[in-house]
Design an enzyme around this catalytic site. Structure first.
Site, mmCIF file in Angstrom:
data_model
loop_
_atom_site.group_PDB
_atom_site.id
_atom_site.type_symbol
_atom_site.label_atom_id
_atom_site.label_comp_id
_atom_site.label_asym_id
_atom_site.label_seq_id
_atom_site.Cartn_x
_atom_site.Cartn_y
_atom_site.Cartn_z
ATOM 1 N N ARG A 30 3.873 12.392 -9.008
ATOM 2 C CA ARG A 30 3.518 10.977 -8.978
ATOM 3 C C ARG A 30 2.080 10.718 -9.421
ATOM 4 O O ARG A 30 1.665 9.570 -9.544
ATOM 5 C CB ARG A 30 3.716 10.423 -7.564
ATOM 6 C CG ARG A 30 5.170 10.404 -7.120
ATOM 7 C CD ARG A 30 5.298 9.899 -5.685
ATOM 8 N NE ARG A 30 4.849 8.535 -5.539
ATOM 9 C CZ ARG A 30 5.600 7.455 -5.736
ATOM 10 N NH1 ARG A 30 6.862 7.598 -6.105
ATOM 11 N NH2 ARG A 30 5.103 6.242 -5.566
ATOM 12 N N ASP A 46 3.380 13.560 2.063
ATOM 13 C CA ASP A 46 4.093 12.334 2.414
ATOM 14 C C ASP A 46 3.526 11.776 3.707
ATOM 15 O O ASP A 46 3.738 12.344 4.787
ATOM 16 C CB ASP A 46 5.586 12.643 2.569
ATOM 17 C CG ASP A 46 6.430 11.389 2.742
ATOM 18 O OD1 ASP A 46 5.846 10.302 2.929
ATOM 19 O OD2 ASP A 46 7.666 11.496 2.695
ATOM 20 N N ASN A 99 -5.930 3.530 1.347
ATOM 21 C CA ASN A 99 -5.175 2.530 0.608
ATOM 22 C C ASN A 99 -3.672 2.629 0.814
ATOM 23 O O ASN A 99 -2.967 1.624 0.725
ATOM 24 C CB ASN A 99 -5.498 2.663 -0.882
ATOM 25 C CG ASN A 99 -4.551 1.863 -1.753
ATOM 26 O OD1 ASN A 99 -4.739 0.675 -1.987
ATOM 27 N ND2 ASN A 99 -3.493 2.521 -2.261
ATOM 28 N N TYR A 126 5.489 -4.358 9.582
ATOM 29 C CA TYR A 126 4.348 -4.325 8.662
ATOM 30 C C TYR A 126 3.169 -5.096 9.248
ATOM 31 O O TYR A 126 2.037 -4.604 9.238
ATOM 32 C CB TYR A 126 4.762 -4.928 7.322
ATOM 33 C CG TYR A 126 3.643 -5.025 6.308
ATOM 34 C CD1 TYR A 126 3.243 -3.904 5.591
ATOM 35 C CD2 TYR A 126 2.997 -6.233 6.061
ATOM 36 C CE1 TYR A 126 2.214 -3.987 4.656
ATOM 37 C CE2 TYR A 126 1.964 -6.325 5.127
ATOM 38 C CZ TYR A 126 1.582 -5.199 4.421
ATOM 39 O OH TYR A 126 0.568 -5.276 3.501
ATOM 40 N N LYS A 155 -0.573 -3.564 10.290
ATOM 41 C CA LYS A 155 -1.825 -4.021 9.705
ATOM 42 C C LYS A 155 -2.783 -4.562 10.774
ATOM 43 O O LYS A 155 -4.005 -4.457 10.627
ATOM 44 C CB LYS A 155 -1.547 -5.075 8.634
ATOM 45 C CG LYS A 155 -0.895 -4.494 7.383
ATOM 46 C CD LYS A 155 -1.746 -3.389 6.755
ATOM 47 C CE LYS A 155 -1.187 -2.887 5.444
ATOM 48 N NZ LYS A 155 -2.030 -1.828 4.835
ATOM 49 N N VAL A 165 -1.013 -9.246 -4.312
ATOM 50 C CA VAL A 165 -1.229 -8.935 -5.724
ATOM 51 C C VAL A 165 0.050 -8.392 -6.365
ATOM 52 O O VAL A 165 0.921 -7.845 -5.688
ATOM 53 C CB VAL A 165 -2.380 -7.929 -5.899
ATOM 54 C CG1 VAL A 165 -3.694 -8.559 -5.471
ATOM 55 C CG2 VAL A 165 -2.124 -6.655 -5.110
ATOM 56 N N THR A 179 1.712 -5.885 -7.530
ATOM 57 C CA THR A 179 1.995 -4.460 -7.591
ATOM 58 C C THR A 179 3.482 -4.257 -7.338
ATOM 59 O O THR A 179 4.232 -5.220 -7.120
ATOM 60 C CB THR A 179 1.184 -3.706 -6.531
ATOM 61 O OG1 THR A 179 1.557 -4.207 -5.235
ATOM 62 C CG2 THR A 179 -0.308 -3.926 -6.732
#
Length: 237
Positions: free
Chosen positions: A37, A54, A80, A135, A139, A166, A168
Site C-alpha cells: 500500500r 494493521d 493520521n 466514529y 474522535k 475532505v 478522500t
C-alpha cells in the site's frame, strides 16, 4: 530538518501530509497497513523509511512502534490513520495512537487527527473496553488523549486537528472541504515551533476552536487514560 512519522500515509490526508513534509525537505517515515500500500512520493523521491502494520489489530501495534524505534527519536509524529468503520474505529482511531504514544520515545511534537464529529461522541467509556465505540466516540476519545498528553508531558507539544470533511476515499468525492487546507495544519504543527497556543490546541484550518468540554476535563482525561491502560495493559508514563 525534522524526522517525522505519519501514520496512515498510503493515501488521502496522510499521503498529502507526508508528501508536503518531504517536499519541504524533512525526513519522513510513512506508515501503511502493508508494504503493497506504500506509494512513493511525487517526482521519483524516496521516503526516509517505511513501517507497516494493521492498526485495527491491537496485537500488531507494538510491532509498528518497534519498527519506528529503529529510526531513533522522532521530532514529530502525526497520528493520521483513521477509519469510520465499526468495530475498528475505536482501535484505529484511539487505541493505536495511545499505544504508539506510550511505546515510542517522546517526540517534540504530537499531532492527533480529530473530527468535528467528536462533539457528538459519548463520555461513557464502556464501549472502549469492548470495541463498540462509534466514529464520533473514537474522535472524542483521541481528542481527549491529545489534551491529556498536552497537560502531562512537559517539553512535548500535543495538538488535535479537525481536517474538515475532505474528498478522500473516506470522505467521499462530494466532500465540501479542500484537501490542501485539510493537511496544511498538520504540516505546520509538526514543524513550526512558533505556535499559539504552544500545546493543547484544537485546530481547524490553522485556527483554534473550542473542542467538546469533556476533552479538557482532568477527571475525564484520567478516566480515559485508565480505560486505555485497562484495555491494552500499557500505562502512559
Amino acid at each position: 530538518m525534522a524526522l517525522i512519522l505519519v501514520t496512515g500515509a498510503s493515501g488521502g490526508l496522510g499521503y498529502a501530509t507526508a508528501t508536503a513534509l518531504a517536499g519541504a525537505g524533512h525526513d519522513v517515515v510513512v506508515h501503511a497497513r502493508t508494504p503493497a500500500r506504500v506509494t512513493a512520493p511525487p517526482g521519483g523521491g524516496r521516503w526516509a523509511g517505511v513501517v507497516t502494520g494493521d492498526l485495527a489489530e491491537t496485537g500488531e501495534i507494538p510491532g509498528v512502534a518497534r519498527q519506528a524505534a529503529a529510526f531513533g527519536r522522532f521530532d514529530a509524529v502525526v497520528h493520521n490513520a483513521g477509519t469510520m468503520r465499526t468495530p475498528e474505529a475505536a482501535t484505529v482511531n484511539t487505541v493505536a495512537p495511545y499505544l504508539l504514544t506510550a511505546l515510542m520515545a517522546r517526540p517534540s511534537r504530537l499531532v492527533y487527527l480529530s473530527s468535528s464529529m467528536h462533539r457528538g461522541g459519548a463520555t461513557d467509556l464502556a464501549p472502549l473496553a469492548d470495541g463498540r465505540g462509534s466514529y464520533s466516540d473514537s474522535k472524542l476519545w483521541v481528542t481527549t488523549l491529545a489534551m491529556a498528553v498536552a497537560s502531562r508531558w512537559e517539553g512535548t507539544a500535543a495538538h488535535a486537528v479537525d481536517p474538515g470533511w475532505v474528498p478522500t476515499r473516506m470522505g467521499g468525492p462530494g466532500a465540501p472541504d479542500d484537501l490542501v487546507a485539510g493537511h496544511q495544519t498538520q504540516v505546520r504543527l509538526a514543524t513550526d515551533s512558533d505556535i499559539t497556543p504552544p500545546t493543547g490546541g484544537y485546530w481547524y484550518h490553522q485556527r483554534t476552536q473550542e473542542p467538546h468540554p469533556a476533552t479538557r476535563d482532568p477527571a475525564f482525561q484520567d478516566r480515559l487514560l485508565q480505560a486505555l491502560e485497562d484495555r491494552t495493559g500499557i500505562r502512559l508514563a
